[in-house]
Write an enzyme that holds these catalytic residues in place. Sequence first.
Site, PDB file in Angstrom:
ATOM      1  N   HIS A 235       0.815  -1.216   0.000  1.00 49.33           N
ATOM      2  CA  HIS A 235       0.000   0.000   0.000  1.00 49.33           C
ATOM      3  C   HIS A 235       0.848   1.264   0.000  1.00 49.33           C
ATOM      4  CE1 HIS A 235      -3.437  -2.581   0.655  1.00 49.33           C
ATOM      5  NE2 HIS A 235      -2.849  -3.099   1.698  1.00 49.33           N
ATOM      6  N   ARG A 296      -1.478  18.095   3.028  1.00 51.31           N
ATOM      7  CA  ARG A 296      -0.071  18.505   2.932  1.00 51.31           C
ATOM      8  C   ARG A 296       0.370  18.376   1.483  1.00 51.31           C
ATOM      9  NH1 ARG A 296       1.924  13.440   2.087  1.00 51.31           N
ATOM     10  NH2 ARG A 296       1.009  11.716   3.271  1.00 51.31           N
TER      11      ARG A 296
END
Length: 672
Positions: A235, A296
């Site tokens: 992942h 972010r």
Amino acid sequence: MFKKILIANRGEIACRVAATARRLGIRTVAVYSEADAGARHVMACDEAVCIGGPAPRDSYLRADRILEVALATGALAVHPGYGFLSENAGFARACAAAGVVFIGPPAEAIAAMGSKSAAKTLMEKAGVPLVPGYHGVDNDPALLAREAARIGYPVLIKASAGGGGKGMRRVDRDQDFAAALASCQREAKSSFGDDHVLVERYVLRPRHIEIQVFGDSLGGCIHLFERDCSVQRRHQKVLEEAPAPGMSAERRAEMGAAAVAAALAVGYVGAGTVEFIAEEVDDGDLRFYFMEMNTRLQVEHPVTEAITGLDLVEWQLRVAAGQPLPLRQDELRIQGHAIEARICAENPDAGFLPATGTMDTLRWPPHRAFERTSADGPVRVDAGVREGDAITPHYDPMIAKLIVWGDNRAQALARLDAALAATHIVGLHTNVAFLRRVVASTAFATADLDTALIERERAVLLGQPPLALEIAAAGVVARTLADEAELEGADPWSRLDGWRLHGGARRHFDIEHAGVVHAVALARPHRPSAQARSELQIGVQRWAISSRALGGGQYDTTLGERRLRLAVYSQGERVAVFAPEASIVLRQIDAIAHAGEGAAEGGSLTAPMPGKVIAFLVQAGNAVSQGQALAVMEAMKMEHTLHAPRDGVVAELLYAVGDPVAEGAELLRLED
């Protein structure tokens, strides 16, 4: 605009932010841990202050200490980079309270998107499509198991507060759910301090497509198109590209509008990424679901910069200073295609275990660092390390990012393979050769993408033989031949090439790879000529060979009918040979030094990397079978299960749970 900022991060992102700040005339302050005293990002800034020990909790996660440094140095703003405190709402609030600008979204937006469960509830109200699943507050294991059964297997367990693939497990059967949940929660607690999870339907053959969004404090919000980040392992992203292959203009507009709606729902300011899971439907179109929002700048932001010609860090600084977004949505255009490869210290053929060590050799292709690739050249390298630096177990194993741009995807692919071929790193395991295999695979080349690409292409991507033995051996002897050429003209009594008054000379270069020793010989004629050339011999096979040095460890080598440009680097007995098609690291054996050396004993359970013991799954006296899970380690913020190398009985556990261990340390003793 700010006169001075503090960069609350390390590595390549700290260097990246410092480069843009320098171009804009903004002074920078670096913070560093004791382990990073000589790091590249420290040298990249105008000032630097040590903030604590090597462990992140003692340094880069010390919000109080970072703010103290910002105030003491007169920094007007803090850029958090990504990771560490970049998505910490408490840190954003602390900055505001101290009168220091946080170069990122408001704390309320971070908090709203910081919990995956709460974010999905908010997105549902905003009309953004969601993957079917359970996003509730109650995390009772029995309830979660029932919800998984209701959703239908396979399911995905995900840490609510996490990211980067940590605290995430796919579960295919109900009998495996409890163990996967416990492991997921342990990892989430260790990485994020929060073991809350959610459960979702696992989308078969999913694509990971994310939209770059940007908002300003004046109410403006736009998207800067999409990135496809489907190629992943555990992942975690491996290759990212922009734009997404096969994306229609209509679907791009729809996903962009959904991403902007998500950002506006939380009053977003600054750079952010809205991530979607997408799956192909019968007509080849894409159906997409909201996954999460990263509040972010993303690791893969350079591919967006490459196709738009923009500097997203500059946009962050301008928006944080109160300026409006530099462009409107209708002024943005996609130019060409860009791909980013994450170069990491890891061993793909050993389950992608993170690696540590010193980069004795570090060579990049011709490139520009931290520049807009579409305008300034096709290759860009974002790196926070230099030759001689070490990759330690304290931080993420990413070494650098290699970004290429092309007029189209095919050109970008070709440039990426060439750039990877010219990337030479010696001293520790890396994924460079693996990345070349991914780029060359039919699945990636034809954009047959999904997050399981690596797993379904294992036979092609993993466990492949390295460079052909004869080319590896040619590299070993190339230096010798080239060195001899430099001695032409010297009197025969001073030469070191094995010159004989009568007859030819023969020299042995025994080499070892993967535990197998190969006898290699170099035969040289009495009087070299076009008809009588040196010969490389392995077994009964022979090849004519010649070589000349090009400088910098490069050799122009002719082997039989092939002419090759080889790069050869050595450190003691270790020799690394890089050829256009592949590379290999082997050992050149000194027969005298190793005379009488016995074979190493195998079969013990040893730590494959530095880390910490999380759990032992057996006790002294237990009989175990080869392949049985025996222990769990944590390294590089990830859990790794270790299995029995052979049948036996556990004689003794040599460490306690929680103990740190070095690479190669024997964790438990097995007896027959």
